[in-house]
Design a protein around this motif. Structure first.
Motif, PDB file in Angstrom:
ATOM      1  N   ASN A   2       2.163  37.139  -4.804  1.00  0.00           N
ATOM      2  CA  ASN A   2       3.078  36.063  -5.177  1.00  0.00           C
ATOM      3  C   ASN A   2       2.611  34.752  -4.571  1.00  0.00           C
ATOM      4  OD1 ASN A   2       4.851  37.695  -6.656  1.00  0.00           O
ATOM      5  ND2 ASN A   2       5.907  38.319  -4.796  1.00  0.00           N
ATOM      6  N   TYR A   3       2.981  33.648  -5.252  1.00  0.00           N
ATOM      7  CA  TYR A   3       2.502  32.337  -4.835  1.00  0.00           C
ATOM      8  C   TYR A   3       3.623  31.316  -4.741  1.00  0.00           C
ATOM      9  CZ  TYR A   3      -1.927  34.457  -5.919  1.00  0.00           C
ATOM     10  OH  TYR A   3      -2.989  35.313  -5.938  1.00  0.00           O
ATOM     11  N   SER A   4       3.347  30.273  -3.974  1.00  0.00           N
ATOM     12  CA  SER A   4       4.149  29.060  -3.897  1.00  0.00           C
ATOM     13  C   SER A   4       3.238  27.912  -4.316  1.00  0.00           C
ATOM     14  CB  SER A   4       4.642  28.826  -2.468  1.00  0.00           C
ATOM     15  OG  SER A   4       5.457  29.881  -2.027  1.00  0.00           O
ATOM     16  N   VAL A   5       3.838  26.787  -4.651  1.00  0.00           N
ATOM     17  CA  VAL A   5       3.033  25.644  -5.062  1.00  0.00           C
ATOM     18  C   VAL A   5       3.557  24.366  -4.415  1.00  0.00           C
ATOM     19  CG1 VAL A   5       4.374  25.172  -7.165  1.00  0.00           C
ATOM     20  CG2 VAL A   5       1.978  24.465  -7.047  1.00  0.00           C
ATOM     21  N   PHE A   6       2.609  23.547  -3.995  1.00  0.00           N
ATOM     22  CA  PHE A   6       2.904  22.191  -3.531  1.00  0.00           C
ATOM     23  C   PHE A   6       2.088  21.261  -4.411  1.00  0.00           C
ATOM     24  CE2 PHE A   6       1.575  18.474  -1.038  1.00  0.00           C
ATOM     25  CZ  PHE A   6       2.819  17.924  -0.755  1.00  0.00           C
ATOM     26  N   SER A   7       2.746  20.258  -4.986  1.00  0.00           N
ATOM     27  CA  SER A   7       2.032  19.305  -5.829  1.00  0.00           C
ATOM     28  C   SER A   7       2.579  17.907  -5.592  1.00  0.00           C
ATOM     29  CB  SER A   7       2.167  19.684  -7.303  1.00  0.00           C
ATOM     30  OG  SER A   7       3.534  19.787  -7.664  1.00  0.00           O
ATOM     31  N   MET A   8       1.718  16.939  -5.829  1.00  0.00           N
ATOM     32  CA  MET A   8       2.092  15.544  -5.625  1.00  0.00           C
ATOM     33  C   MET A   8       1.218  14.657  -6.498  1.00  0.00           C
ATOM     34  SD  MET A   8       1.790  13.219  -2.186  1.00  0.00           S
ATOM     35  CE  MET A   8       3.204  13.920  -1.390  1.00  0.00           C
ATOM     36  N   GLN A   9       1.856  13.627  -7.030  1.00  0.00           N
ATOM     37  CA  GLN A   9       1.112  12.581  -7.726  1.00  0.00           C
ATOM     38  C   GLN A   9       1.691  11.248  -7.275  1.00  0.00           C
ATOM     39  OE1 GLN A   9       1.419  11.935 -12.131  1.00  0.00           O
ATOM     40  NE2 GLN A   9      -0.783  12.356 -12.023  1.00  0.00           N
ATOM     41  N   VAL A  10       0.817  10.338  -6.890  1.00  0.00           N
ATOM     42  CA  VAL A  10       1.226   8.994  -6.499  1.00  0.00           C
ATOM     43  C   VAL A  10       0.498   7.980  -7.363  1.00  0.00           C
ATOM     44  CG1 VAL A  10       1.841   9.594  -4.138  1.00  0.00           C
ATOM     45  CG2 VAL A  10      -0.484   8.853  -4.643  1.00  0.00           C
ATOM     46  N   VAL A  11       1.181   6.881  -7.622  1.00  0.00           N
ATOM     47  CA  VAL A  11       0.637   5.806  -8.442  1.00  0.00           C
ATOM     48  C   VAL A  11       0.682   4.530  -7.620  1.00  0.00           C
ATOM     49  CG1 VAL A  11       0.992   4.421 -10.530  1.00  0.00           C
ATOM     50  CG2 VAL A  11       1.411   6.896 -10.581  1.00  0.00           C
ATOM     51  N   MET A  12      -0.410   3.777  -7.682  1.00  0.00           N
ATOM     52  CA  MET A  12      -0.445   2.474  -7.015  1.00  0.00           C
ATOM     53  C   MET A  12      -1.248   1.499  -7.865  1.00  0.00           C
ATOM     54  SD  MET A  12      -3.103   3.045  -3.827  1.00  0.00           S
ATOM     55  CE  MET A  12      -2.806   4.765  -3.511  1.00  0.00           C
ATOM     56  N   GLU A  13      -0.937   0.231  -7.702  1.00  0.00           N
ATOM     57  CA  GLU A  13      -1.635  -0.798  -8.449  1.00  0.00           C
ATOM     58  C   GLU A  13      -3.063  -0.924  -7.925  1.00  0.00           C
ATOM     59  OE1 GLU A  13      -1.287  -5.589  -9.302  1.00  0.00           O
ATOM     60  OE2 GLU A  13       0.564  -4.461  -8.869  1.00  0.00           O
ATOM     61  N   LEU A  14      -3.996  -1.012  -8.865  1.00  0.00           N
ATOM     62  CA  LEU A  14      -5.394  -1.256  -8.501  1.00  0.00           C
ATOM     63  C   LEU A  14      -5.553  -2.720  -8.107  1.00  0.00           C
ATOM     64  CD1 LEU A  14      -7.243   0.649 -11.355  1.00  0.00           C
ATOM     65  CD2 LEU A  14      -7.597   1.012  -8.912  1.00  0.00           C
ATOM     66  N   ARG A  15      -6.348  -2.952  -7.107  1.00  0.00           N
ATOM     67  CA  ARG A  15      -6.667  -4.315  -6.687  1.00  0.00           C
ATOM     68  C   ARG A  15      -8.033  -4.684  -7.253  1.00  0.00           C
ATOM     69  NH1 ARG A  15      -4.561  -3.486  -0.505  1.00  0.00           N
ATOM     70  NH2 ARG A  15      -2.364  -3.785  -0.981  1.00  0.00           N
ATOM     71  N   GLY A  16      -8.098  -4.726  -8.557  1.00  0.00           N
ATOM     72  CA  GLY A  16      -9.340  -5.041  -9.251  1.00  0.00           C
ATOM     73  C   GLY A  16     -10.255  -3.824  -9.330  1.00  0.00           C
ATOM     74  N   GLU A  17     -11.373  -3.996 -10.019  1.00  0.00           N
ATOM     75  CA  GLU A  17     -12.309  -2.890 -10.218  1.00  0.00           C
ATOM     76  C   GLU A  17     -13.039  -2.498  -8.950  1.00  0.00           C
ATOM     77  OE1 GLU A  17     -14.806  -3.126 -13.675  1.00  0.00           O
ATOM     78  OE2 GLU A  17     -13.179  -3.967 -14.885  1.00  0.00           O
ATOM     79  N   ASP A  18     -13.007  -3.337  -7.936  1.00  0.00           N
ATOM     80  CA  ASP A  18     -13.653  -3.021  -6.665  1.00  0.00           C
ATOM     81  C   ASP A  18     -12.644  -2.648  -5.589  1.00  0.00           C
ATOM     82  OD1 ASP A  18     -16.307  -3.326  -7.484  1.00  0.00           O
ATOM     83  OD2 ASP A  18     -16.174  -5.507  -7.273  1.00  0.00           O
ATOM     84  N   ASP A  19     -11.481  -2.168  -5.991  1.00  0.00           N
ATOM     85  CA  ASP A  19     -10.438  -1.773  -5.044  1.00  0.00           C
ATOM     86  C   ASP A  19     -11.024  -0.779  -4.045  1.00  0.00           C
ATOM     87  OD1 ASP A  19      -8.309  -0.207  -3.833  1.00  0.00           O
ATOM     88  OD2 ASP A  19      -6.970  -1.044  -5.329  1.00  0.00           O
ATOM     89  N   PRO A  20     -11.002  -1.107  -2.738  1.00  0.00           N
ATOM     90  CA  PRO A  20     -11.596  -0.226  -1.739  1.00  0.00           C
ATOM     91  C   PRO A  20     -10.942   1.157  -1.668  1.00  0.00           C
ATOM     92  CG  PRO A  20     -10.835  -2.282  -0.722  1.00  0.00           C
ATOM     93  CD  PRO A  20     -10.489  -2.349  -2.170  1.00  0.00           C
ATOM     94  N   THR A  21      -9.648   1.234  -1.947  1.00  0.00           N
ATOM     95  CA  THR A  21      -8.966   2.541  -1.922  1.00  0.00           C
ATOM     96  C   THR A  21      -9.466   3.406  -3.069  1.00  0.00           C
ATOM     97  OG1 THR A  21      -7.023   1.546  -0.891  1.00  0.00           O
ATOM     98  CG2 THR A  21      -6.728   3.693  -1.957  1.00  0.00           C
TER      99      THR A  21
END
Length: 187
Positions: A2-21
């Motif tokens: 048997n299994y359990s699941v942990f999932s997450m999705q986060v959204v953030m604004e891009l700081r241009g095409e060179d966004d360091p994150t």
């Protein structure tokens, strides 16, 4: 088993095409070796979660789940794997209109139900309903994978949209559409 699941999705604004994150997450995700030890997986998820935790103030939308219901966990995990198939991804850049573009980072872990890792993660995910959709909650939850012994992780997935081309960042229209109907605004 048997299994359990942990999932997450986060959204953030891009700081241009060179966004360091974006660049840092992309590099970590692309560097994942096909076969790894449990310690390497722990380190891999630790690096991803550390980057995301550092940027939690930028999260605009998100969703997370922890299910220790064995009848639900495998299907929920499969839903996140299916997202990797690209149903939500842009395949070409959106028309330049001066509006922000966004990245979405997703992770999901299928765990051995009842294992010590599952128990620790379950306790870590015990969040009061009033706090479910706060950036600080997501920042807290991103400490969860560090609690795991990856011996107890049956399967995992991590991906980011946009993939290799930051110009294919998600638009507000994308995020308001049916493919992302499940996302919540974070405070």
């Amino acid at each position: 088993m048997n299994y359990s699941v942990f999932s997450m999705q986060v959204v953030m604004e891009l700081r241009g095409e060179d966004d360091p994150t974006y660049r840092e997450l992309h590099k970590i995700i692309r560097s994942a070796p096909e076969r790894t030890s449990y310690a390497q997986m722990h380190d891999y998820y630790g690096r991803i979660c550390n980057v995301l935790r550092r940027e939690a103030d930028r999260f605009t939308m998100g969703v997370w789940d922890y299910w220790d219901d064995p009848s639900r966990a495998p299907n929920d995990f499969q839903d996140w794997v299916n997202g990797l198939q690209g149903k939500e991804a842009r395949t070409e850049p959106a028309r330049e209109d001066g509006n922000p573009r966004y990245l979405a980072c997703t992770l999901a872990l299928l765990l051995q139900n009842g294992s010590t890792s599952d128990q620790r993660l379950g306790q870590h995910c015990d969040i009061a309903e009033a706090k479910l959709w706060r950036r600080s909650t997501f920042q807290h939850l991103l400490k969860g994978p560090a609690l795991l012994n990856f011996l107890h992780v049956k399967s995992d997935v991590v991906y980011m949209l946009p993939g290799d081309d930051p110009a294919c960042g998600l638009t507000q229209e994308n995020l308001a559409g049916k493919d992302f109907h499940y996302l919540r605004q974070l405070t």
